[in-house]
Design a protein around this motif. Structure first.
Motif, PDB file in Angstrom:
ATOM      1  N   ALA A  46       0.835  -1.196   0.000  1.00 42.18           N
ATOM      2  CA  ALA A  46       0.000   0.000   0.000  1.00 42.18           C
ATOM      3  C   ALA A  46       0.879   1.259   0.000  1.00 42.18           C
ATOM      4  N   ARG A  47       1.900   1.266   0.837  1.00 40.08           N
ATOM      5  CA  ARG A  47       2.789   2.446   0.886  1.00 40.08           C
ATOM      6  C   ARG A  47       3.500   2.640  -0.446  1.00 40.08           C
ATOM      7  N   ARG A  48       3.940   1.544  -1.019  1.00 39.87           N
ATOM      8  CA  ARG A  48       4.689   1.621  -2.277  1.00 39.87           C
ATOM      9  C   ARG A  48       3.842   2.200  -3.415  1.00 39.87           C
ATOM     10  N   ILE A  49       2.546   1.786  -3.489  1.00 37.65           N
ATOM     11  CA  ILE A  49       1.729   2.238  -4.622  1.00 37.65           C
ATOM     12  C   ILE A  49       0.916   3.497  -4.289  1.00 37.65           C
ATOM     13  N   GLY A  50       1.127   4.051  -3.106  1.00 37.11           N
ATOM     14  CA  GLY A  50       0.429   5.294  -2.754  1.00 37.11           C
ATOM     15  C   GLY A  50      -1.028   5.102  -2.401  1.00 37.11           C
ATOM     16  N   LEU A  51      -1.340   3.903  -1.908  1.00 36.62           N
ATOM     17  CA  LEU A  51      -2.712   3.602  -1.498  1.00 36.62           C
ATOM     18  C   LEU A  51      -2.911   4.150  -0.086  1.00 36.62           C
ATOM     19  N   CYS A  52      -3.819   5.095   0.078  1.00 38.51           N
ATOM     20  CA  CYS A  52      -4.122   5.822   1.325  1.00 38.51           C
ATOM     21  C   CYS A  52      -3.107   6.953   1.550  1.00 38.51           C
ATOM     22  N   ASP A  53      -3.612   8.014   2.187  1.00 34.25           N
ATOM     23  CA  ASP A  53      -2.719   9.127   2.529  1.00 34.25           C
ATOM     24  C   ASP A  53      -1.762   8.708   3.621  1.00 34.25           C
ATOM     25  N   GLU A  54      -2.233   7.770   4.487  1.00 33.93           N
ATOM     26  CA  GLU A  54      -1.414   7.303   5.594  1.00 33.93           C
ATOM     27  C   GLU A  54      -1.736   5.841   5.842  1.00 33.93           C
ATOM     28  N   VAL A  55      -0.713   4.979   5.845  1.00 33.30           N
ATOM     29  CA  VAL A  55      -0.921   3.570   6.183  1.00 33.30           C
ATOM     30  C   VAL A  55      -0.435   3.368   7.620  1.00 33.30           C
ATOM     31  N   CYS A  56      -1.329   2.889   8.480  1.00 31.62           N
ATOM     32  CA  CYS A  56      -1.025   2.798   9.911  1.00 31.62           C
ATOM     33  C   CYS A  56      -0.627   1.388  10.306  1.00 31.62           C
ATOM     34  N   GLU A  57       0.024   1.287  11.468  1.00 32.65           N
ATOM     35  CA  GLU A  57       0.499  -0.008  11.954  1.00 32.65           C
ATOM     36  C   GLU A  57      -0.529  -0.717  12.837  1.00 32.65           C
ATOM     37  N   SER A  58      -1.630  -0.046  13.161  1.00 37.12           N
ATOM     38  CA  SER A  58      -2.694  -0.697  13.942  1.00 37.12           C
ATOM     39  C   SER A  58      -4.033  -0.112  13.517  1.00 37.12           C
ATOM     40  N   PRO A  59      -5.106  -0.899  13.679  1.00 31.28           N
ATOM     41  CA  PRO A  59      -6.436  -0.370  13.335  1.00 31.28           C
ATOM     42  C   PRO A  59      -6.830   0.779  14.262  1.00 31.28           C
ATOM     43  N   GLN A  60      -6.378   0.709  15.530  1.00 26.72           N
ATOM     44  CA  GLN A  60      -6.703   1.768  16.491  1.00 26.72           C
ATOM     45  C   GLN A  60      -6.140   3.107  16.020  1.00 26.72           C
ATOM     46  N   GLU A  61      -4.923   3.064  15.489  1.00 24.00           N
ATOM     47  CA  GLU A  61      -4.285   4.281  14.992  1.00 24.00           C
ATOM     48  C   GLU A  61      -5.025   4.800  13.747  1.00 24.00           C
ATOM     49  N   ALA A  62      -5.435   3.860  12.890  1.00 25.04           N
ATOM     50  CA  ALA A  62      -6.091   4.266  11.634  1.00 25.04           C
ATOM     51  C   ALA A  62      -7.418   4.974  11.869  1.00 25.04           C
TER      52      ALA A  62
END
Lengths: 305, 305
Positions: A46-62
């Protein structure tokens, strides 16, 4: 286009969620979009292809400060995910899921929805045989249906906003009751998939006809089954386990009809076969008239080499 | 390209025969082509659209002086047609049929083949959901298989010329035994069609889900079945009545597997379902690798409105 939700959080980054992201981008539907996927590999992709403005490490953070939370995991995981994020939602936020069955999802997710949070179960009826974060594309929902199945007691405003949201993603919307939804989907989607899986499994397992022959000569009809039999196994396992009653009911009807046709073949009843095969043509015509398919020969596959 | 047969006679002017005509024209494969169809309406249509150099009022007239006679009627009618034209064939000519089953066709047609006439049963594995003289197009056979099932005792030259002929129409060819042909086709074509017809029949017949809903939401999987369930009813009636043994055998295997999956759903055996659904993906991949389908999402239907 205008922003429908200020911040959207996608939990699960498969075909549906990634398509939602690209469709939101295309339409300017969200202020920002955060995302979370359970596997490190999917988050990296996701980070590599620019999927989402921010990819988080936990659902709580997202879900932090999100105005819309989208549960886009396999159906079997949604209850646990909801339980995990529940304490982190801001009041007045909306949670939706995009699962293919509704009664089970509602019974597993709804108990974890905190007071003051709206739950609007949704089912975008769109998909391809591809899965994962790289499978998504902005036009997946264009002219496809999204069924909205409001949970009992949900107020009008969050439901109406979901209608606006899905239409901004390109979809058409319809409001439906949960039990009727599950029956309709058993007929138009779940049983066709189960049958396609079975046919492909039988062909793979025969000794008298080789796999090579099946593959070589697949254009004679078999091929049409393989597209849907290539869909995500985890998603489909969960669909059948969670829409058991409607699946078994329609499967019973299917087997009954198939046995009647088998008997007509065995006894040489040409009239019955002809009448049956004639009746089914009318449905095909209606699907073309409703703009739900192309009438190009071979679905326009003609250019396939 | 060069002429393979000086005069070709097409008996029956449906999808296959009309496509053969346009493909022969494209490749300069025949000197002249005569044609006959049983119904006056089809003969009128053929004349109006320029199908065949000459449309005749009887099969006897059409086969006059022909070097290749193509039986392209429904399978059930081929024996009677062959009997009617037998006295009118010139010595050394070749008769082929283009039926989807081979053992029954051979047993019904071969007894009427006069001495000195060659019979080479063929099965071009190509088709669309459309039928009739206006359904044909020149590229139907391009990169599709034509199975050639030489009758016992047929000499080598007419068989080799059929290989040349079908390749000139764009097809790939393979020689096969009649009984194996019928089993392969039951798997890749006949049973998939029967299942598709059944699924569409069930959906049409349910009280709890309306036809309108089935049509509206068909893109969720059901739609893929409707293309083949719209095929010509007469042709398919004859296929099942004439390939009875192989059909019933494969149908038995199919029902057995479907019952096993139904049991897994009922008992909640997620592992078995997941394993089954994973296995079938590999077949899909092989079909794409073999160039027998497109991997565009939705078969490239994306532009459908």
């Amino acid at each position: 286009m205008s922003v429908v939700y200020n911040k959207v959080a996608l939990i699960g980054l498969g075909l549906i969620a990634s398509s939602m992201f690209w469709a939101m981008q295309r339409g300017g539907v969200a202020g920002t979009v955060s995302g979370y996927a359970r596997s490190q590999a999917s988050r990296d992709t996701a980070r590599r292809i620019g999927l989402c403005d921010e990819v988080c490490e936990s659902p709580q953070e997202a879900v932090q400060d999100a105005d819309l939370i989208v549960l886009a995991t396999p159906v079997g995981a949604m209850g646990a995910v909801m339980q995990a994020i529940a304490p982190h939602l801001k009041p007045g936020t909306t949670v939706i899921d995009v699962g293919s069955v509704k009664q089970t999802v509602i019974s597993e997710v709804a108990p974890h929805i905190p007071d003051g949070v709206h739950f609007v179960p949704c089912h975008p009826m769109a998909g391809t045989e591809h899965s994962g974060p790289e499978a998504g594309f902005a036009t997946l929902f264009d002219n496809r249906w999204c069924l909205i199945v409001p949970n009992k007691g949900t107020s009008e405003e969050p439901v109406q906003r979901q209608v606006t949201y899905w239409q901004a993603l390109g979809a058409m919307t319809e409001i439906m009751e949960a039990d009727h939804h599950d029956m309709v989907c058993a007929v138009v989607s779940h049983i066709p998939h189960l049958i396609a899986y079975t046919m492909v499994g039988v062909a793979d397992d025969l000794r008298r006809v080789s796999d090579q022959e099946v593959i070589k000569f697949s254009a004679a009809g078999f091929r049409d089954f393989t597209r849907i039999a290539a869909s995500d196994p985890t998603m489909w396992r969960d669909v059948f386990l969670t829409n058991k009653d409607a699946t078994i009911e329609i499967l019973g009807r299917f087997t009954e009809e198939l046995m009647a046709l088998q008997r007509a073949i065995r006894t040489g009843d040409g009239e019955q076969l002809h009448a049956y095969f004639t009746r089914t043509r009318a449905i095909r015509r209606s699907i073309l008239e409703a703009g739900q398919d192309t009438d190009k020969p071979d679905f326009g596959r003609a250019e396939v080499k």
